[in-house]
Scaffold this motif. Structure first.
Motif, PDB file in Angstrom:
ATOM      1  N   ASP A  21       0.802  -1.221   0.000  1.00  0.00           N
ATOM      2  CA  ASP A  21       0.000   0.000   0.000  1.00  0.00           C
ATOM      3  C   ASP A  21       0.835   1.270   0.000  1.00  0.00           C
ATOM      4  O   ASP A  21       0.309   2.339   0.248  1.00  0.00           O
ATOM      5  CB  ASP A  21      -1.003   0.009   1.157  1.00  0.00           C
ATOM      6  CG  ASP A  21      -0.354   0.008   2.521  1.00  0.00           C
ATOM      7  OD1 ASP A  21       0.885  -0.076   2.603  1.00  0.00           O
ATOM      8  OD2 ASP A  21      -1.085   0.077   3.512  1.00  0.00           O
ATOM      9  N   GLU A  29      -6.278   8.775  -1.919  1.00  0.00           N
ATOM     10  CA  GLU A  29      -5.721   8.477  -0.599  1.00  0.00           C
ATOM     11  C   GLU A  29      -5.655   6.975  -0.349  1.00  0.00           C
ATOM     12  O   GLU A  29      -4.746   6.486   0.303  1.00  0.00           O
ATOM     13  CB  GLU A  29      -6.576   9.142   0.470  1.00  0.00           C
ATOM     14  CG  GLU A  29      -6.021   8.964   1.860  1.00  0.00           C
ATOM     15  CD  GLU A  29      -6.817   9.715   2.892  1.00  0.00           C
ATOM     16  OE1 GLU A  29      -6.556   9.493   4.083  1.00  0.00           O
ATOM     17  OE2 GLU A  29      -7.702  10.503   2.532  1.00  0.00           O
ATOM     18  N   TRP A  30      -6.608   6.219  -0.874  1.00  0.00           N
ATOM     19  CA  TRP A  30      -6.685   4.790  -0.605  1.00  0.00           C
ATOM     20  C   TRP A  30      -6.373   4.005  -1.871  1.00  0.00           C
ATOM     21  O   TRP A  30      -7.145   4.014  -2.821  1.00  0.00           O
ATOM     22  CB  TRP A  30      -8.061   4.425  -0.067  1.00  0.00           C
ATOM     23  CG  TRP A  30      -8.390   5.229   1.138  1.00  0.00           C
ATOM     24  CD1 TRP A  30      -9.260   6.283   1.200  1.00  0.00           C
ATOM     25  CD2 TRP A  30      -7.833   5.096   2.430  1.00  0.00           C
ATOM     26  NE1 TRP A  30      -9.277   6.793   2.457  1.00  0.00           N
ATOM     27  CE2 TRP A  30      -8.411   6.086   3.243  1.00  0.00           C
ATOM     28  CE3 TRP A  30      -6.896   4.225   2.993  1.00  0.00           C
ATOM     29  CZ2 TRP A  30      -8.089   6.233   4.584  1.00  0.00           C
ATOM     30  CZ3 TRP A  30      -6.578   4.376   4.331  1.00  0.00           C
ATOM     31  CH2 TRP A  30      -7.163   5.364   5.111  1.00  0.00           C
ATOM     32  N   ARG A  49      -7.306   1.584  -7.013  1.00  0.00           N
ATOM     33  CA  ARG A  49      -7.681   2.789  -6.262  1.00  0.00           C
ATOM     34  C   ARG A  49      -9.082   2.640  -5.675  1.00  0.00           C
ATOM     35  O   ARG A  49      -9.957   2.048  -6.302  1.00  0.00           O
ATOM     36  CB  ARG A  49      -7.636   3.998  -7.192  1.00  0.00           C
ATOM     37  CG  ARG A  49      -6.255   4.282  -7.706  1.00  0.00           C
ATOM     38  CD  ARG A  49      -6.301   5.397  -8.760  1.00  0.00           C
ATOM     39  NE  ARG A  49      -4.976   5.696  -9.254  1.00  0.00           N
ATOM     40  CZ  ARG A  49      -4.416   5.123 -10.308  1.00  0.00           C
ATOM     41  NH1 ARG A  49      -5.075   4.205 -10.981  1.00  0.00           N
ATOM     42  NH2 ARG A  49      -3.210   5.458 -10.691  1.00  0.00           N
ATOM     43  N   SER A  52     -12.468   4.677  -0.163  1.00  0.00           N
ATOM     44  CA  SER A  52     -12.411   4.649   1.302  1.00  0.00           C
ATOM     45  C   SER A  52     -11.492   3.532   1.777  1.00  0.00           C
ATOM     46  O   SER A  52     -11.182   2.598   1.035  1.00  0.00           O
ATOM     47  CB  SER A  52     -13.802   4.433   1.884  1.00  0.00           C
ATOM     48  OG  SER A  52     -14.250   3.117   1.603  1.00  0.00           O
ATOM     49  N   ALA A  53     -11.101   3.638   3.033  1.00  0.00           N
ATOM     50  CA  ALA A  53     -10.254   2.602   3.636  1.00  0.00           C
ATOM     51  C   ALA A  53     -11.007   1.276   3.713  1.00  0.00           C
ATOM     52  O   ALA A  53     -10.436   0.208   3.495  1.00  0.00           O
ATOM     53  CB  ALA A  53      -9.795   3.033   5.024  1.00  0.00           C
ATOM     54  N   MET A  56     -10.993  -0.457   0.343  1.00  0.00           N
ATOM     55  CA  MET A  56      -9.668  -1.004   0.066  1.00  0.00           C
ATOM     56  C   MET A  56      -9.436  -2.274   0.877  1.00  0.00           C
ATOM     57  O   MET A  56      -8.977  -3.293   0.352  1.00  0.00           O
ATOM     58  CB  MET A  56      -8.574   0.016   0.387  1.00  0.00           C
ATOM     59  CG  MET A  56      -7.175  -0.484   0.041  1.00  0.00           C
ATOM     60  SD  MET A  56      -5.883   0.730   0.350  1.00  0.00           S
ATOM     61  CE  MET A  56      -5.547   0.410   2.060  1.00  0.00           C
ATOM     62  N   ASP A  57      -9.791  -2.249   2.154  1.00  0.00           N
ATOM     63  CA  ASP A  57      -9.599  -3.416   3.009  1.00  0.00           C
ATOM     64  C   ASP A  57     -10.421  -4.598   2.509  1.00  0.00           C
ATOM     65  O   ASP A  57      -9.939  -5.729   2.457  1.00  0.00           O
ATOM     66  CB  ASP A  57      -9.976  -3.071   4.447  1.00  0.00           C
ATOM     67  CG  ASP A  57      -9.589  -4.164   5.417  1.00  0.00           C
ATOM     68  OD1 ASP A  57      -8.376  -4.458   5.519  1.00  0.00           O
ATOM     69  OD2 ASP A  57     -10.487  -4.737   6.054  1.00  0.00           O
ATOM     70  N   ARG A  83      -2.918  -0.301  11.294  1.00  0.00           N
ATOM     71  CA  ARG A  83      -3.979  -1.208  10.848  1.00  0.00           C
ATOM     72  C   ARG A  83      -4.585  -1.864  12.090  1.00  0.00           C
ATOM     73  O   ARG A  83      -4.479  -3.053  12.284  1.00  0.00           O
ATOM     74  CB  ARG A  83      -3.416  -2.281   9.926  1.00  0.00           C
ATOM     75  CG  ARG A  83      -2.932  -1.721   8.635  1.00  0.00           C
ATOM     76  CD  ARG A  83      -3.519  -2.562   7.537  1.00  0.00           C
ATOM     77  NE  ARG A  83      -3.156  -2.022   6.266  1.00  0.00           N
ATOM     78  CZ  ARG A  83      -4.040  -1.483   5.450  1.00  0.00           C
ATOM     79  NH1 ARG A  83      -5.287  -1.413   5.773  1.00  0.00           N
ATOM     80  NH2 ARG A  83      -3.646  -1.011   4.299  1.00  0.00           N
TER      81      ARG A  83
END
Length: 98
Positions: A21, A29-30, A49, A52-53, A56-57, A83
């Motif tokens: 990452d 940003e993510w 891309r 939001s976090a 992505m997670d 994390r």
């Protein structure tokens, strides 16, 4: 975060798959980057891309589940801080993927 997966092919060649990452750009940003190779071939790379976090997670979890089903094992992981305080973030995700 950095996760390196590997799988041995029937012909003996090793296949590697990296997820990290760290960002080489400032567009979103993510994001995370995947890179992969087989044997002595050139590495290929793709950037994913997200807005939001959480998105992505979720994508990382889905990707690890798919790679686990394809026979990949965990070679190396570094979760770092940030994390949820989990230093072994990748190991936990790989356990969940089974």
């Amino acid at each position: 975060m950095m996760i390196t997966l590997y799988r041995k092919e029937a012909d003996g060649r090793l296949r590697y798959y990296n997820i990290h990452d760290h960002q080489l750009h400032l567009e979103k940003e993510w994001a995370f980057t995947v890179s992969y190779t087989v044997g002595d071939s050139s590495w290929r790379e793709a950037i994913r891309r997200f807005s939001s976090a959480g998105a992505m997670d979720s994508a990382i979890r889905t990707l690890l589940k798919r790679k686990r089903r394809e026979g990949y094992g965990l070679l190396y992981s570094f979760g770092g801080k940030g994390r949820g305080g989990e230093a072994d973030y990748a190991q936990n995700l790989m356990r969940e993927a089974t």
